[in-house]
Enzyme design. Sequence first.
Site, mmCIF file in Angstrom:
data_model
loop_
_atom_site.group_PDB
_atom_site.id
_atom_site.type_symbol
_atom_site.label_atom_id
_atom_site.label_comp_id
_atom_site.label_asym_id
_atom_site.label_seq_id
_atom_site.Cartn_x
_atom_site.Cartn_y
_atom_site.Cartn_z
ATOM 1 N N GLY A 68 0.305 -1.081 -0.141
ATOM 2 C CA GLY A 68 -0.028 -0.119 -0.097
ATOM 3 C C GLY A 68 0.732 1.116 0.312
ATOM 4 O O GLY A 68 -0.083 2.214 -1.032
ATOM 5 N N CYS A 69 1.706 1.467 0.404
ATOM 6 C CA CYS A 69 2.977 2.396 0.841
ATOM 7 C C CYS A 69 3.645 2.820 -0.546
ATOM 8 O O CYS A 69 3.987 4.054 -0.765
ATOM 9 C CB CYS A 69 3.675 2.749 2.474
ATOM 10 S SG CYS A 69 3.327 1.938 3.677
ATOM 11 N N THR A 70 3.752 1.732 -0.932
ATOM 12 C CA THR A 70 4.469 1.720 -1.667
ATOM 13 C C THR A 70 3.807 2.236 -3.284
ATOM 14 O O THR A 70 4.017 3.115 -4.158
ATOM 15 C CB THR A 70 5.186 0.469 -2.759
ATOM 16 O OG1 THR A 70 6.365 0.107 -1.418
ATOM 17 C CG2 THR A 70 6.128 0.381 -3.907
ATOM 18 N N ALA A 128 3.393 6.371 -2.676
ATOM 19 C CA ALA A 128 4.736 7.196 -3.137
ATOM 20 C C ALA A 128 4.476 7.284 -4.420
ATOM 21 O O ALA A 128 5.176 7.775 -5.312
ATOM 22 C CB ALA A 128 5.395 5.556 -2.618
#
Length: 149
Positions: free
Chosen positions: A44-46, A49
């Site tokens: 999710g964070c990738t 970003a």
Amino acid sequence: MSLQIGDQAPDFEAKNQNDETVKLSDFRGKKVVLYFYPKDNTSGCTAQACNLRDNYTELQDKGYEVIGVSKDGVKSHQKFAEKQELPFTLIADEDTQINQAYGVWKEKSMYGRKYMGTARTTFIINEDGKIEDIIEKVKTKEHTAQILK
């Protein structure tokens, strides 16, 4: 106490992925997308970003600077930024002071286990350092659209 739209955004001073000291007040006069995310190199964070990276020129054209914050350290941020070719600043908040100042350090639960972690949240801060918007239901793959709505 949680932050509200119209509040002054808490200033902070911390290291970025290049081990340089960054202060929020350094960006006074610019609009800032300050986004809090749980962990470098997770799906999710990738996705989040990379969505911001892919739309970075458009965000800059509209006057925004992008700053990501997580409790990962400088080296982790360095690897994440290099691997994903991120053109913006990532702040290392290892002691969670910034997370706490913005009210995003919260109790979470996974598989019945409770733990403290970062609630994925984005603050849009205006040129005067005031909070213009707070996005709590972040759509990681469509985050730029949420910001520019």
